[in-house]
Structure formats: structure tokens, C-alpha cells
Motif scaffolding. Structure first.
Motif, PDB file in Angstrom:
ATOM      1  N   GLY A 171       0.825  -1.194   0.000  1.00  0.00           N
ATOM      2  CA  GLY A 171       0.000   0.000   0.000  1.00  0.00           C
ATOM      3  C   GLY A 171       0.861   1.246   0.000  1.00  0.00           C
ATOM      4  N   ALA A 172       0.275   2.365   0.379  1.00  0.00           N
ATOM      5  CA  ALA A 172       1.033   3.603   0.517  1.00  0.00           C
ATOM      6  C   ALA A 172       1.959   3.502   1.729  1.00  0.00           C
ATOM      7  CB  ALA A 172       0.081   4.788   0.666  1.00  0.00           C
ATOM      8  N   LEU A 173       2.939   4.395   1.796  1.00  0.00           N
ATOM      9  CA  LEU A 173       3.876   4.362   2.908  1.00  0.00           C
ATOM     10  C   LEU A 173       3.155   4.455   4.252  1.00  0.00           C
ATOM     11  CD1 LEU A 173       5.837   4.958   0.503  1.00  0.00           C
ATOM     12  CD2 LEU A 173       7.174   6.349   2.106  1.00  0.00           C
ATOM     13  N   GLU A 174       2.155   5.314   4.343  1.00  0.00           N
ATOM     14  CA  GLU A 174       1.397   5.437   5.594  1.00  0.00           C
ATOM     15  C   GLU A 174       0.739   4.117   5.971  1.00  0.00           C
ATOM     16  OE1 GLU A 174       0.156  10.184   5.492  1.00  0.00           O
ATOM     17  OE2 GLU A 174      -1.404   8.633   5.455  1.00  0.00           O
ATOM     18  N   SER A 175       0.170   3.443   4.994  1.00  0.00           N
ATOM     19  CA  SER A 175      -0.494   2.167   5.280  1.00  0.00           C
ATOM     20  C   SER A 175       0.503   1.120   5.753  1.00  0.00           C
ATOM     21  CB  SER A 175      -1.239   1.663   4.045  1.00  0.00           C
ATOM     22  OG  SER A 175      -2.388   2.446   3.786  1.00  0.00           O
ATOM     23  N   TYR A 176       1.724   1.175   5.219  1.00  0.00           N
ATOM     24  CA  TYR A 176       2.722   0.197   5.623  1.00  0.00           C
ATOM     25  C   TYR A 176       3.115   0.381   7.085  1.00  0.00           C
ATOM     26  CZ  TYR A 176       6.771  -2.841   5.667  1.00  0.00           C
ATOM     27  OH  TYR A 176       7.654  -3.839   5.978  1.00  0.00           O
ATOM     28  N   VAL A 177       3.125   1.603   7.567  1.00  0.00           N
ATOM     29  CA  VAL A 177       3.421   1.840   8.981  1.00  0.00           C
ATOM     30  C   VAL A 177       2.357   1.168   9.853  1.00  0.00           C
ATOM     31  CG1 VAL A 177       3.591   3.616  10.771  1.00  0.00           C
ATOM     32  CG2 VAL A 177       4.728   3.948   8.570  1.00  0.00           C
ATOM     33  N   LEU A 178       1.097   1.264   9.437  1.00  0.00           N
ATOM     34  CA  LEU A 178       0.029   0.592  10.177  1.00  0.00           C
ATOM     35  C   LEU A 178       0.187  -0.926  10.111  1.00  0.00           C
ATOM     36  CD1 LEU A 178      -1.218   3.487   9.997  1.00  0.00           C
ATOM     37  CD2 LEU A 178      -3.448   2.350   9.814  1.00  0.00           C
ATOM     38  N   LYS A 179       0.590  -1.422   8.964  1.00  0.00           N
ATOM     39  CA  LYS A 179       0.804  -2.856   8.825  1.00  0.00           C
ATOM     40  C   LYS A 179       1.954  -3.312   9.713  1.00  0.00           C
ATOM     41  CE  LYS A 179       1.321  -6.493   5.361  1.00  0.00           C
ATOM     42  NZ  LYS A 179       1.090  -6.852   3.948  1.00  0.00           N
ATOM     43  N   ALA A 180       3.010  -2.507   9.799  1.00  0.00           N
ATOM     44  CA  ALA A 180       4.144  -2.842  10.662  1.00  0.00           C
ATOM     45  C   ALA A 180       3.704  -2.928  12.118  1.00  0.00           C
ATOM     46  CB  ALA A 180       5.248  -1.806  10.499  1.00  0.00           C
ATOM     47  N   ALA A 181       2.821  -2.033  12.521  1.00  0.00           N
ATOM     48  CA  ALA A 181       2.341  -2.035  13.902  1.00  0.00           C
ATOM     49  C   ALA A 181       1.458  -3.249  14.177  1.00  0.00           C
ATOM     50  CB  ALA A 181       1.573  -0.747  14.182  1.00  0.00           C
ATOM     51  N   ARG A 182       0.701  -3.662  13.182  1.00  0.00           N
ATOM     52  CA  ARG A 182      -0.179  -4.828  13.348  1.00  0.00           C
ATOM     53  C   ARG A 182       0.614  -6.112  13.465  1.00  0.00           C
ATOM     54  NH1 ARG A 182      -3.284  -6.717   8.226  1.00  0.00           N
ATOM     55  NH2 ARG A 182      -1.244  -7.688   7.981  1.00  0.00           N
ATOM     56  N   GLY A 183       1.731  -6.207  12.750  1.00  0.00           N
ATOM     57  CA  GLY A 183       2.550  -7.411  12.766  1.00  0.00           C
ATOM     58  C   GLY A 183       2.206  -8.335  11.622  1.00  0.00           C
ATOM     59  N   ARG A 184       2.986  -9.393  11.471  1.00  0.00           N
ATOM     60  CA  ARG A 184       2.795 -10.344  10.381  1.00  0.00           C
ATOM     61  C   ARG A 184       1.508 -11.132  10.575  1.00  0.00           C
ATOM     62  NH1 ARG A 184       7.624 -11.197   7.436  1.00  0.00           N
ATOM     63  NH2 ARG A 184       9.408 -10.162   8.364  1.00  0.00           N
ATOM     64  N   ALA A 185       0.939 -11.560   9.438  1.00  0.00           N
ATOM     65  CA  ALA A 185      -0.312 -12.313   9.502  1.00  0.00           C
ATOM     66  C   ALA A 185      -0.131 -13.636  10.228  1.00  0.00           C
ATOM     67  CB  ALA A 185      -0.839 -12.549   8.085  1.00  0.00           C
ATOM     68  N   VAL A 186       1.014 -14.275  10.022  1.00  0.00           N
ATOM     69  CA  VAL A 186       1.250 -15.580  10.647  1.00  0.00           C
ATOM     70  C   VAL A 186       1.903 -15.412  12.015  1.00  0.00           C
ATOM     71  CG1 VAL A 186       2.404 -17.799  10.408  1.00  0.00           C
ATOM     72  CG2 VAL A 186       1.429 -16.685   8.399  1.00  0.00           C
ATOM     73  N   HIS A 187       2.893 -14.531  12.101  1.00  0.00           N
ATOM     74  CA  HIS A 187       3.591 -14.287  13.366  1.00  0.00           C
ATOM     75  C   HIS A 187       3.314 -12.836  13.778  1.00  0.00           C
ATOM     76  CE1 HIS A 187       5.562 -18.103  12.722  1.00  0.00           C
ATOM     77  NE2 HIS A 187       5.945 -17.698  11.533  1.00  0.00           N
TER      78      HIS A 187
END
Length: 346
Positions: free
Chosen positions: A229-245
Motif C-alpha cells: 500500500g502507501a507508505l502510511e499504510s505500511y506503517v500501520l501494517k508494521a504495527a499490526r505485525g505479520r499475519a502468521v507471526h
């Protein structure tokens, strides 16, 4: 035929309705969706969609087995009536969109092209950030159109696939990338084909999770993968963590191995009209429209909150400084593969 998609989501309400509209247009008849620990209203959205008869929603609030959140959901899915009565099953993520190139671009056309197949590997095509810094409430499929080339030699993640498989008892449980719990007595009847419709060797029936390097695997079907996604969205994804781990924070390594923007692929727009029709029908519900808007606003507010914290502010700064990734040449990839094989032998 009943085609069932299995989906796990957390805080992804801003993307949910587009994903659903697209896969209804593709031909999926049933959706089994698991949610966990949502702050953006995704779970409430799913409750409303279930009340409308669009999908089946289960809360996956734990406790989780040692495989983690996604594995716990898939374990529950294996026992669910919706999965048991499905003719075909495909576990997906919210950032994955089925893109069929043959016939009318639907599941029916895909089956007509490979009528004897009992499992079809849908190889990822990685779509990069397309120079999008800020998250906007706009369709993913219209915003992110730049991607990796059709032929990739590295990294191996660029060749990973998800498996659309016939629910004929050969495999008793769905898995993240391939079905699990093999029934050995039925294995000889299994016919796996790749995204070109070509027969795959027996090792794919039991263990492979990525296609062969250095070839175009997308003749009939591909899986458009939008992991950044956009850079901003990636920061949110980083905070959420990996789907498996889920406890592992994402960093630049994940980003660099997926941010390819050398090519443009808009072939998924072949279903733009039926997708728009399906999306409009869903958004006609006032509650869903309100919940979607609230989820989009939550993303902006959450990004602002995260940027007050040093790890995420530092990550965002590094993302701003990092240029798009360049595909490796065959020679460079062979060098890495050579040393990887040496490492396995050693």
C-alpha cells in the motif's frame, strides 16, 4: 458450483468492501471471514454484511494455538459447514485479488480452461507502492498499478502461490498457501496445474509453496498481491505485525523484497464494470457506507498516533529514503541460489 473464499482480517475495514465486490464479480459464492482484535470497526462491518447475507463472520478472539492467529482460524474453518459443502476452496488475504485472464475472467472460465484440474496454483504478482506516500480512501485496484515483471529470479517470495483446490477429500484442511492433511488414498487422482494450465510434478501435491523461478506463471490466472500500500499504510501494517507471526514488527526487509514498480499491469480492470456494480450494491446500505468512512478515518488517525512513537517515525523516515526495488538479473539470482544450496548441504 460453490466457491468458498476464507479470509482473516484485523483493522482492514477500509479495504473490505472493494475486496468483496471484486471476488463476487470473479464468481465466489461464499465467504467465511474471521476477525480479531479490531479497533476500526471491521468486525461491526462484517456483522452487518452477515445480516445482509453477503458472508459468514466468525470472531477469532483466541486463545490461539501454537501456529498463531491465522492457523487457528483455518483450523476452525476446516470444521465449518460452509467449507464442508464447498466445491472449491481458496484461503486469501485482504491484499490478494484473483485475476483471471481467460474467457470472461471468472472462475467458470478458469475451470473451462483446465477442466481436469483438482488444484490450481495462483502465483503472486507483487504490486509495489507506486510512489504513494499518503493513504487515501481510493480503490486499491485503481491506485496501485505498478508491479514486478512477469519473470522474476529473486526473491523466492515473488514466486509464492495460493491454491484454489477442489474439495473432494484429497485434503481435509485448508492451509495458508496450500491445502493440508493429505488423504494418501486419493492422492493419485489429484491433478495440480499452474497458472498457465500446465501440469505440475508430484512434489507440488505434497509440499511446494512457490512456483519455479525465471518463468511467466500467469497465462491463465495470477494473484495480484498488494502487500505494501502507501507508505502510511505500511506503517500501520508494521504495527499490526505479520499475519502468521503477529508479534514480529515489519521493517525495511519486508518492504524491499516487495516494492517492485518496474512494470504496469491493469489487466484486473477486465472486471471493472461488474466489480463497480457489486460495490455500489453493497455501499447502498447506509450502515456499511458509514462504517467504511469511519474505517478510513481511523487509518489516518492511527497513523498520526503511531508517528508520535520513535520506532514507527524512524520506519516512516527510512521508507521515504528508500527507492523502489530493482529486480535481480538471472546471474545475480543464480549466485545467491548457489550459496543457498551450499548452505543447505553444509
Amino acid at each position: 458450483m460453490r466457491h468458498t473464499a476464507i479470509l482473516c482480517v484485523r483493522n482492514e475495514g477500509a479495504f473490505l468492501l472493494e475486496w468483496l465486490a471484486h471476488h463476487r464479480a470473479v464468481g465466489f459464492t461464499d465467504f467465511l471471514v474471521f476477525s480479531n482484535d479490531c479497533q476500526d470497526g471491521t468486525d461491526t462491518m462484517l456483522d452487518r454484511l452477515q445480516a445482509m447475507g453477503v458472508l459468514t463472520h466468525l470472531r477469532n478472539d483466541g486463545p490461539y494455538d501454537k501456529g498463531g492467529i491465522q492457523f487457528t482460524a483455518l483450523k476452525a474453518a476446516a470444521k465449518h459447514p460452509l467449507v464442508k459443502k464447498a466445491d472449491w476452496i481458496l484461503p486469501l488475504d485482504i491484499d490478494e485479488f484473483v485475476n483471471i485472464h481467460c474467457g470472461g475472467h471468472t472462475l467458470g472460465a478458469l475451470h473451462a480452461a483446465v477442466p481436469d484440474a483438482t488444484a490450481i496454483t495462483l502465483t503472486w504478482r507483487l504490486f509495489g507502492a507506486n510512489a504513494q506516500v499518503h493513504y487515501t480512501d481510493a480503490p486499491v485496484l485503481d491506485t496501485f498499478t505498478t508491479c514486478a515483471p512477469a519473470v522474476m529470479y529473486w526473491p523466492w517470495r515473488a514466486a509464492m502461490f495460493k491454491t484454489l483446490y477442489r474439495n473432494d477429500g484429497t485434503y481435509r484442511k485448508p492451509g495458508v498457501h496450500r491445502p493440508r492433511d493429505l488423504n494418501e488414498k486419493k492422492l493419485r487422482h489429484a491433478q495440480w496445474v499452474d497458472g498457465n494450465g500446465d501440469a505440475l510434478p508430484d512434489q507440488f501435491k505434497t509440499r511446494r509453496i512457490f512456483s519455479n523461478y525465471g518463468r511467466d506463471n500467469y497465462g491463465l490466472v495470477q494473484l495480484n498481491h498488494y502487500p505494501l500500500g502507501a507508505l502510511e499504510s505500511y506503517v500501520l501494517k508494521a504495527a499490526r505485525g505479520r499475519a502468521v507471526h503477529s508479534d514480529d514488527m515489519l521493517g525495511l526487509d519486508y518492504w524491499v523484497e516487495r516494492n517492485f514498480n518496474t512494470d504496469t499491469d491493469t489487466s484486473i480492470q477486465s472486471l471493472a464494470a461488474p466489480r463497480a456494480e457489486a460495490h455500489a450494491a453493497i455501499m447502498a446500505d447506509a450502515d456499511l457506507a458509514r462504517l467504511h468512512t469511519a474505517a478510513a478515518r481511523w487509518r489516518k488517525a492511527e497513523f498520526d498516533r503511531l508517528l508520535q512513537l520513535e520506532p514507527y517515525r524512524a520506519l516512516f523516515g527510512r521508507l521515504l529514503m528508500t527507492p523502489p526495488s530493482q529486480p535481480l538479473s538471472r546471474q545475480a539470482a543464480q549466485f545467491l541460489v548457489h550459496h543457498a544450496n551450499r548452505g543447505k548441504r553444509g
